[in-house]
Write an enzyme that holds these catalytic residues in place. Structure first.
Site, PDB file in Angstrom:
ATOM      1  N   CYS A 118       0.882  -1.164   0.000  1.00  0.00           N
ATOM      2  CA  CYS A 118       0.000   0.000   0.000  1.00  0.00           C
ATOM      3  C   CYS A 118       0.919   1.213   0.000  1.00  0.00           C
ATOM      4  O   CYS A 118       1.486   1.560   1.036  1.00  0.00           O
ATOM      5  CB  CYS A 118      -0.909   0.009   1.238  1.00  0.00           C
ATOM      6  N   CYS A 121      -0.710   4.325   2.186  1.00  0.00           N
ATOM      7  CA  CYS A 121      -0.884   4.262   3.645  1.00  0.00           C
ATOM      8  C   CYS A 121      -0.526   2.867   4.133  1.00  0.00           C
ATOM      9  O   CYS A 121       0.637   2.497   4.091  1.00  0.00           O
ATOM     10  CB  CYS A 121      -2.288   4.696   4.053  1.00  0.00           C
ATOM     11  N   SER A 122      -1.475   2.109   4.633  1.00  0.00           N
ATOM     12  CA  SER A 122      -1.140   0.795   5.187  1.00  0.00           C
ATOM     13  C   SER A 122      -2.293  -0.179   4.991  1.00  0.00           C
ATOM     14  O   SER A 122      -2.517  -1.044   5.827  1.00  0.00           O
ATOM     15  CB  SER A 122      -0.813   0.931   6.675  1.00  0.00           C
ATOM     16  N   CYS A 123      -3.045  -0.015   3.904  1.00  0.00           N
ATOM     17  CA  CYS A 123      -4.197  -0.887   3.660  1.00  0.00           C
ATOM     18  C   CYS A 123      -3.733  -2.334   3.545  1.00  0.00           C
ATOM     19  O   CYS A 123      -2.751  -2.628   2.870  1.00  0.00           O
ATOM     20  CB  CYS A 123      -4.923  -0.452   2.395  1.00  0.00           C
TER      21      CYS A 123
END
Lengths: 212, 117
Positions: A118, A121-123
């Site tokens: 990702c 972000c941090s999906c």
């Protein structure tokens, strides 16, 4: 719940240390967390029990869920076809709700290796793999996985042959990816449980491949 | 940055894909209770429509690259969650200030400040 703050010397059930800030002096952000949590309870937005239940649900999500999905796909061709056609709906069949997002399952083949990142972000498919590893959320992985994936994978110990295509999938808030690794040689006749035991978290991110 | 000025137009700091970066640190840690609670508050408050994941990300992104480098993941999250809840009118900055002072007065450790909970 492992939150006895006098319990300094214990490692977590998975053998990793807790963060030092769990036992150290109260930090500003911990102070904020306690304040916000109590305000939400006082305002009737949530309850202590609801928060505890949410944490239990989170603790119960681990890569073992993903591994059981992979093992089923390896042993049930119809399930695998459905999984690749519609990840979310097919996980729901196994009582793994993917909630407000689309899960896309990408299959590794002898020609193509898939890896997930990702960049924004941090999906991450948290319902299927639990919370992401630290490196998945860091600048280095997010930046480099799309520019030099082969080098990144090599640093993870996965050296792909030059003729294998690397396909990098960039997640979003609404779209998450799960890699369906190739079933290794030497696993003929294995049960689903035996197969699931060799499917590690990183192999479902694409940073490793299962070994028999 | 290796991108040209044109390629960078409209690109914000959090859009990291392709930027030059160093060695990946593969150390891992288990989440502390307070971090899990931050995560739980996000899930619960968003499920109840007090704000959305887009609201969470807007504040995280507006915090900028320095916050990304100097604060931990859930430190940034609790900051964003708090900001979103105040914007949504769930509580006021004054209520937050009073509650934070009350919490700090309880003791020096997390356990004491959280009333042993």
């Amino acid at each position: 719940m492992p939150h006895d703050h006098h319990d300094h010397d214990h490692l977590s059930p998975s053998g990793h240390p807790y963060r030092e800030d769990q036992d150290g002096p109260l930090s500003y952000h911990q102070q904020m967390e306690i304040a916000v949590r109590e305000l939400l309870v006082e305002k009737g937005v949530t309850t202590k029990a609801e928060i505890a239940a949410q944490i239990t649900a989170m603790d119960n999500r681990s890569p073992a869920i993903g591994a059981s999905i992979v093992a089923k796909a390896w042993t049930d061709a119809d399930f695998k076809a459905r999984l690749l056609a519609s990840g979310s709906a097919t996980c729901a069949e196994m009582d793994v709700p993917v909630e407000a997002m689309e899960l896309i399952v990408v299959e590794n083949t002898p020609d193509t290796h898939n890896v997930v990142v990702c960049t924004l972000c941090s999906c991450y498919p948290r319902n299927i793999l639990g919370l992401p590893p630290d490196w998945y959320k860091q600048r280095e992985y997010r930046s480099r996985a799309v520019r030099e994936p082969r080098k990144v994978l090599s640093e993870f110990g996965l050296d792909l042959a030059d003729d294998v295509r690397v396909q990098v999938h960039d997640s979003t808030a609404d779209m998450r990816y799960l890699v369906l690794p190739m079933r290794p040689e030497g696993t003929k006749g294995w049960s689903e449980d035996q197969l699931a035991a060799i499917v590690g978290r990183d192999s479902m991110i694409g940073a490793a491949v299962p070994q028999a | 940055m290796t991108n040209s000025a044109t390629a960078d137009a409209g690109r914000r700091w959090h859009d990291m894909g392709g930027d030059p970066a160093g060695q990946i640190n593969r150390d891992e840690h288990d989440y502390a209770l307070w971090e899990k609670r931050v995560d739980a508050l996000m899930v619960i408050a968003s499920k109840k429509k007090h704000f959305t994941v887009d609201g969470l990300r807007r504040v995280l992104e507006d915090m900028g690259p320095e916050a990304f480098e100097t604060m931990t993941y859930y430190e940034r999250w609790i900051h964003s969650i708090t900001q979103n809840l105040m914007e949504g009118g769930v509580f006021t900055p004054a209520e937050l200030g009073d509650k934070m002072a009350e919490v700090a007065a309880r003791g020096a450790s997390y356990g004491e400040a959280s009333l042993g909970d």
